[in-house]
Design an enzyme around this catalytic site. Structure first.
Site, PDB file in Angstrom:
ATOM      1  N   ASP A 154       0.904  -1.241   0.142  1.00 55.23           N
ATOM      2  CA  ASP A 154      -0.041  -0.050   0.024  1.00 55.23           C
ATOM      3  C   ASP A 154       0.792   1.238  -0.291  1.00 55.23           C
ATOM      4  O   ASP A 154       1.938   1.176   0.509  1.00 55.23           O
ATOM      5  CB  ASP A 154      -0.940   0.054   1.110  1.00 55.23           C
ATOM      6  CG  ASP A 154      -1.881  -1.133   1.260  1.00 55.23           C
ATOM      7  OD1 ASP A 154      -2.383  -1.468   0.212  1.00 55.23           O
ATOM      8  OD2 ASP A 154      -2.397  -1.367   2.349  1.00 55.23           O
ATOM      9  N   ARG A 155       0.178   2.139  -0.548  1.00 54.60           N
ATOM     10  CA  ARG A 155       0.973   3.663  -0.650  1.00 54.60           C
ATOM     11  C   ARG A 155       1.484   3.927   0.702  1.00 54.60           C
ATOM     12  O   ARG A 155       2.859   4.550   0.675  1.00 54.60           O
ATOM     13  CB  ARG A 155      -0.238   4.390  -1.087  1.00 54.60           C
ATOM     14  CG  ARG A 155       0.695   6.164  -1.347  1.00 54.60           C
ATOM     15  CD  ARG A 155      -0.550   7.269  -0.916  1.00 54.60           C
ATOM     16  NE  ARG A 155      -1.639   6.874  -1.956  1.00 54.60           N
ATOM     17  CZ  ARG A 155      -1.770   7.812  -3.069  1.00 54.60           C
ATOM     18  NH1 ARG A 155      -0.885   8.457  -3.518  1.00 54.60           N
ATOM     19  NH2 ARG A 155      -3.080   7.463  -3.743  1.00 54.60           N
TER      20      ARG A 155
END
Length: 284
Positions: free
Chosen positions: A129-130
């Site tokens: 995830d970012r």
């Protein structure tokens, strides 16, 4: 040019935007949300059901709100002719999408390794995830990516997570299926005809009673698996606005990835320690 909207009564963010942005297609509003163009009180959010309170300021821009600059170089943990492992910082996308205008790890690494006479091609093996930091793996050919993925069930994926509260018992296994919700861009936990199996093991490393550092190992690799599972258990990851509460950064780090080299059958282990701002979350 951006739209600045003042909240006069409590509601969810997507509901508020739909009511305020008269004439905007719902798909356009959702695209702005998902691409980081919406901020609440100056902080960018992609959470559709973000809780708004009276007095909040919501800003909708044409481009994502920049909260930190992208690095021009990435730390390479391992590199050979077939595989490259990097340490992805929190806040950086793993790869881009057709709707994303922000910089991402794939593009940065490709530019970092390419020469004027020869452009480097890379294929992402995994994604994180970012807002998660840590090990991210790329292959230098589509064939190698597919070969690594063919043995992905043998890969060992270990994370560090800082969660709210103190899990009891101190270690255990979450065996709950997950189902993707494309409308809310989140995972739902529990039995459902569309849900897929997901298994997460966790063990307490240390705690101060209010927050706890966990070592987490996942047998499967569903989207948002650790975040959704730990939130379902009652101990959301610190700084996870989608499954818990917003914070300065998310307390999730991809610590170690162990794979089988498809060419010789030998194990390869990639590991990187969590950064200082991650551990700082434990005592905030």
């Amino acid at each position: 040019m951006s739209e600045k909207l003042h909240v006069k009564e409590s509601s969810g963010l997507l509901t508020f935007l739909g009511a305020q942005l008269q004439g905007w297609a719902r798909s356009k509003i959702k695209q702005r949300l998902q691409s980081g163009c919406v901020s609440v009180n100056g902080v960018s959010t992609t959470q559709h059901d973000f809780a708004l309170n009276v007095g909040d300021l919501v800003e909708v821009g044409a481009t994502p709100k920049v909260t930190n600059s992208s690095p021009s170089q990435l730390e390479i943990l391992y590199s050979d002719r077939d595989i490259i492992a990097i340490n992805k910082p929190a806040g950086l996308l793993s790869v881009g999408t057709t709707k994303e205008t922000q910089q991402h790890a794939l593009a940065i690494l490709r530019n970092q390794l390419s020469r004027r006479s020869q452009a480097v091609k890379l294929w992402p093996v995994n994604r994180i995830d970012r807002d998660t930091s840590g090990v991210l793996l790329f292959a230098t050919s589509r064939e190698m990516r597919e070969a690594v993925m063919a043995k992905w069930d043998q890969a060992e994926k270990t994370y560090l997570a800082i969660v709210e509260g103190c899990p009891t018992p101190a270690e255990g296994t979450i065996d709950q299926p997950l189902r993707a919700d494309e409308e809310e861009y989140r995972m739902h936990v529990g039995a459902h005809p569309d849900a897929k199996p997901a298994i997460t093991h966790f063990k307490t490393e240390r705690t101060n009673g209010k927050r706890t550092l966990l070592q987490v190992r996942i047998e499967t690799g569903r989207q948002h698996q650790i975040r959704a599972h730990l939130s379902w258990l009652g101990y959301p990851v610190v700084g996870d606005q989608r499954y818990g509460t917003q914070g300065i950064r998310m307390g999730l780090h991809a610590l170690r990835l162990k794979i089988v080299n498809p060419k010789n059958g030998k194990e390869l282990t990639f590991e990187t320690p969590a950064p200082a701002d991650f551990f700082a979350l434990l005592n905030k």
